[in-house]
Design an enzyme around this catalytic site. Sequence first.
Site, mmCIF file in Angstrom:
data_model
loop_
_atom_site.group_PDB
_atom_site.id
_atom_site.type_symbol
_atom_site.label_atom_id
_atom_site.label_comp_id
_atom_site.label_asym_id
_atom_site.label_seq_id
_atom_site.Cartn_x
_atom_site.Cartn_y
_atom_site.Cartn_z
ATOM 1 N N HIS A 1 0.824 -1.202 0.000
ATOM 2 C CA HIS A 1 0.000 0.000 0.000
ATOM 3 C C HIS A 1 0.863 1.258 0.000
ATOM 4 O O HIS A 1 1.601 1.521 0.948
ATOM 5 C CB HIS A 1 -0.953 0.037 1.190
ATOM 6 C CG HIS A 1 -1.862 1.225 1.132
ATOM 7 N ND1 HIS A 1 -3.038 1.218 0.402
ATOM 8 C CD2 HIS A 1 -1.739 2.465 1.638
ATOM 9 C CE1 HIS A 1 -3.609 2.410 0.490
ATOM 10 N NE2 HIS A 1 -2.839 3.189 1.242
ATOM 11 N N HIS B 1 -4.788 4.495 -3.416
ATOM 12 C CA HIS B 1 -3.752 3.448 -3.505
ATOM 13 C C HIS B 1 -3.074 3.716 -4.844
ATOM 14 O O HIS B 1 -3.756 3.734 -5.889
ATOM 15 C CB HIS B 1 -4.392 2.055 -3.459
ATOM 16 C CG HIS B 1 -3.431 0.904 -3.518
ATOM 17 N ND1 HIS B 1 -3.363 -0.073 -2.535
ATOM 18 C CD2 HIS B 1 -2.494 0.559 -4.438
ATOM 19 C CE1 HIS B 1 -2.433 -0.960 -2.846
ATOM 20 N NE2 HIS B 1 -1.890 -0.604 -4.012
ATOM 21 N N HIS C 1 -1.718 4.086 -8.317
ATOM 22 C CA HIS C 1 -1.996 3.338 -9.542
ATOM 23 C C HIS C 1 -1.578 4.165 -10.736
ATOM 24 O O HIS C 1 -1.681 5.384 -10.729
ATOM 25 C CB HIS C 1 -3.486 2.951 -9.648
ATOM 26 C CG HIS C 1 -4.437 4.076 -9.415
ATOM 27 N ND1 HIS C 1 -4.744 4.557 -8.154
ATOM 28 C CD2 HIS C 1 -5.161 4.827 -10.280
ATOM 29 C CE1 HIS C 1 -5.616 5.545 -8.257
ATOM 30 N NE2 HIS C 1 -5.872 5.734 -9.545
ATOM 31 N N HIS D 1 -2.418 4.607 -14.639
ATOM 32 C CA HIS D 1 -3.351 4.313 -15.716
ATOM 33 C C HIS D 1 -2.541 4.119 -17.000
ATOM 34 O O HIS D 1 -1.708 4.974 -17.339
ATOM 35 C CB HIS D 1 -4.296 5.494 -15.968
ATOM 36 C CG HIS D 1 -5.182 5.854 -14.811
ATOM 37 N ND1 HIS D 1 -6.502 5.482 -14.737
ATOM 38 C CD2 HIS D 1 -4.947 6.580 -13.683
ATOM 39 C CE1 HIS D 1 -7.052 5.963 -13.627
ATOM 40 N NE2 HIS D 1 -6.122 6.634 -12.968
HETATM 41 P P1 DGP Z 1 -8.214 7.735 -10.082
HETATM 42 O O1 DGP Z 1 -9.348 8.643 -10.402
HETATM 43 O O2 DGP Z 1 -6.929 8.144 -10.775
HETATM 44 O O3 DGP Z 1 -8.037 7.536 -8.595
HETATM 45 O O4 DGP Z 1 -8.592 6.326 -10.723
HETATM 46 C C1 DGP Z 1 -9.229 5.304 -10.068
HETATM 47 C C2 DGP Z 1 -9.684 4.350 -11.126
HETATM 48 O O5 DGP Z 1 -9.994 3.118 -10.496
HETATM 49 C C3 DGP Z 1 -10.923 4.760 -11.881
HETATM 50 O O6 DGP Z 1 -10.588 4.910 -13.262
HETATM 51 C C4 DGP Z 1 -11.914 3.619 -11.695
HETATM 52 C C5 DGP Z 1 -11.053 2.514 -11.168
HETATM 53 N N1 DGP Z 1 -11.686 1.628 -10.214
HETATM 54 C C6 DGP Z 1 -12.253 1.996 -9.036
HETATM 55 N N2 DGP Z 1 -12.724 0.929 -8.386
HETATM 56 C C7 DGP Z 1 -12.419 -0.148 -9.163
HETATM 57 C C8 DGP Z 1 -12.649 -1.554 -9.010
HETATM 58 O O7 DGP Z 1 -13.206 -2.036 -8.038
HETATM 59 N N3 DGP Z 1 -12.205 -2.348 -10.028
HETATM 60 C C9 DGP Z 1 -11.567 -1.841 -11.132
HETATM 61 N N4 DGP Z 1 -11.169 -2.724 -12.057
HETATM 62 N N5 DGP Z 1 -11.333 -0.531 -11.292
HETATM 63 C C10 DGP Z 1 -11.769 0.302 -10.323
#
Ligand code: DGP
Length: 139
Positions: free
Chosen positions: A72, A123, A125, A127
Amino acid sequence: QCLQYNKRYCRSQNKRIALHYGKEHKMEKCIFCKIAAGEIPSNKVYEDEYMLAFHDISPMAKVHVLVIPKMHIANVDGITEENSEVIAKMFAKMGDIAKAAGITNGYRVISNCGSDAKQSVMHLHFHILGGQELPEKMA
Ligand code: DGP
């Protein structure tokens, strides 16, 4: 629960990273920690001991993959000398992950950090956006 997961991780692999993971993760598991632990299903593209890549639930491009560290880290602000090894490993795999997701003609890597950037999941990430010609915009 979270610490049990840490211990499993600790026994099997790199001690220094595992200890840092434990230190950082004395909190309730966030949604991406749960995905990393396999407690919430995801459409996986790539996985190893350090990271997981899976398709975004609400894609913003024809191909939209999220790459997360299993440990994390809240966001880019949480990257330190100690955990930067994991981040380097993630970037070293970025091209392979894009290819595994079917991207053949370039892609964009974005990480939203904090409020103004509209980070919605705390968390770290990255893209990966591709599979189409992307609009010209800020990033
Ligand atoms: P951000 O806005 O940069 O924090 O992007 C978070 C992204 O995470 C958003 O594009 C949707 C994705 N997301 C949120 N919850 C889930 C989930 O449970 N599963 C998947 N596959 N994506 C998720």
